[in-house]
Write a protein that holds these residues in place. Structure first.
Motif, PDB file in Angstrom:
ATOM      1  N   ILE A 116      39.525  46.289  41.433  1.00 51.53           N
ATOM      2  CA  ILE A 116      38.757  45.543  40.429  1.00 51.53           C
ATOM      3  C   ILE A 116      37.521  44.972  41.107  1.00 51.53           C
ATOM      4  N   GLY A 165      36.068  40.455  37.847  1.00 52.82           N
ATOM      5  CA  GLY A 165      37.380  40.298  37.225  1.00 52.82           C
ATOM      6  C   GLY A 165      38.247  39.342  38.015  1.00 52.82           C
ATOM      7  N   VAL A 188      38.577  49.157  37.804  1.00 59.47           N
ATOM      8  CA  VAL A 188      38.089  48.476  36.603  1.00 59.47           C
ATOM      9  C   VAL A 188      36.825  47.715  36.974  1.00 59.47           C
ATOM     10  N   THR A 189      35.708  48.119  36.388  1.00 64.95           N
ATOM     11  CA  THR A 189      34.440  47.447  36.683  1.00 64.95           C
ATOM     12  C   THR A 189      33.951  46.655  35.473  1.00 64.95           C
ATOM     13  N   LEU A 190      33.067  45.711  35.750  1.00 70.31           N
ATOM     14  CA  LEU A 190      32.453  45.008  34.625  1.00 70.31           C
ATOM     15  C   LEU A 190      31.572  45.965  33.846  1.00 70.31           C
ATOM     16  N   SER A 191      31.219  45.601  32.645  1.00 74.36           N
ATOM     17  CA  SER A 191      30.499  46.480  31.730  1.00 74.36           C
ATOM     18  C   SER A 191      29.284  47.142  32.381  1.00 74.36           C
ATOM     19  N   TYR A 250      29.800  50.010  37.693  1.00 73.38           N
ATOM     20  CA  TYR A 250      30.516  51.193  37.207  1.00 73.38           C
ATOM     21  C   TYR A 250      29.954  52.468  37.834  1.00 73.38           C
ATOM     22  N   ASN A 305      35.166  51.840  32.745  1.00 74.74           N
ATOM     23  CA  ASN A 305      34.104  50.907  32.355  1.00 74.74           C
ATOM     24  C   ASN A 305      34.748  49.922  31.386  1.00 74.74           C
ATOM     25  N   SER A 306      34.927  48.692  31.812  1.00 72.28           N
ATOM     26  CA  SER A 306      35.669  47.733  30.984  1.00 72.28           C
ATOM     27  C   SER A 306      34.981  47.414  29.658  1.00 72.28           C
ATOM     28  N   GLN A 328      38.496  42.273  32.227  1.00 72.01           N
ATOM     29  CA  GLN A 328      38.899  43.194  33.286  1.00 72.01           C
ATOM     30  C   GLN A 328      40.334  42.910  33.745  1.00 72.01           C
ATOM     31  N   THR A 329      40.678  41.638  33.818  1.00 72.44           N
ATOM     32  CA  THR A 329      42.032  41.253  34.228  1.00 72.44           C
ATOM     33  C   THR A 329      43.071  41.859  33.293  1.00 72.44           C
TER      34      THR A 329
END
Length: 279
Positions: free
Chosen positions: A7, A11, A83-86, A93, A116-117, A124-125
């Motif tokens: 992550i 996140g 899992v990445t931030l937008s 991402y 891509n969250s 993300q969590t």
């Protein structure tokens, strides 16, 4: 089959994940003025917020390098997820996708998938929690990807800002509007679009009224809430987060509510007193 979930540091990690080798946070770098701050376990939220308040410039973030992701993905786990931030908010991402490509040049059969969250912070969590749930249930790699992608499409993120300075500094709000909003105690209720960018949903005078309106927005957007986990992150505001949790519990039936303190990148976005909710 073993798995690993990577992550980016936007996140928040659950406390039990911090000692679990199946979870790894890859840090972004935060810049306040001329100072660079690594968003890892050494991050000091109180010190960071003081520096942001004192700096006339908008704080910025730099995504992890592709090599940082490649190293995180290069492990013995059978399945690796990230899992990445937008992607609408950061290059994290794209950097992770490139990191996976670099690893595949060396280990062609390695199973790695980057999500891509379309969210951030506790959004993300929750996605990481969903991945772990699917893996623990024994789902095949491709099925985990399918289930989690559907989960991402149905997820909603909301936040309320106590402090409008970051919005002003990054050009989303003029100085005059920021001053007027602050003087009138107007608090914007923000949310994420389906693509993962930020939009304003509503506003209210005073933080308590804004939180009430946010609860209404959450209820409107959430179907089958009894089967879902909701997460709250707060930036230096545990009492406010607890009040919000209790208000949501009165209005909605949920599987669980998780409350966390914002990490570095989330603290930068939310600013002092900000509240983020994902469900």
């Amino acid at each position: 089959m073993s798995y690993k979930i990577v992550i980016d540091s936007c996140g928040e990690l659950l406390e039990q994940w911090k000692q679990d080798e199946r979870f790894e946070s890859v840090p972004l770098t935060l810049t306040v003025g001329s100072e660079n701050i690594i968003d890892d376990e050494t991050f000091d939220q109180a010190d960071f917020l003081q520096k942001v308040a004192a700096c006339p410039e908008c704080p910025k973030s730099a995504c992890p390098s592709p090599e940082s992701y490649r190293k995180a993905f290069d492990c013995e786990a059978d399945h690796v997820y990230c899992v990445t931030l937008s992607s609408e908010l950061s290059g994290s991402y794209n950097s992770a996708v490139l990191g996976a490509s670099l690893l595949h040049e060396e280990r062609k059969d390695k199973q790695v998938h980057v999500f891509n969250s379309r969210s951030a912070s506790v959004g993300q969590t929750l996605i990481a929690m969903k991945i772990a749930q699917c893996e623990d249930a024994g789902l095949p790699f491709e099925d985990v990807i399918s289930v989690v992608n559907k989960y991402i499409e149905e997820q909603h993120t909301f936040f309320v800002l106590e402090n409008l300075e970051t919005l002003r500094k990054n050009g989303r709000l003029s100085r005059v509007k920021a001053l007027v909003a602050t003087a009138l105690k107007i608090k914007p209720i923000m949310g994420s679009t389906p693509e993962g960018s930020i939009c304003q949903l509503d506003q209210a005078r005073g933080m308590n009224k804004a939180l009430v309106k946010m609860v209404e927005k959450i209820m409107e957007a959430t179907e089958n809430s009894e089967s879902k986990v909701l997460a709250i992150s707060h930036c230096n505001s545990p009492k406010k987060a607890q009040m919000l949790k209790e208000a949501i519990q009165e209005k909605m039936k949920l599987t669980d509510i998780v409350v966390l303190n914002t990490a570095g990148v989330s603290s930068m976005y939310a600013n002092d007193g900000g509240i983020i909710v994902a469900v």
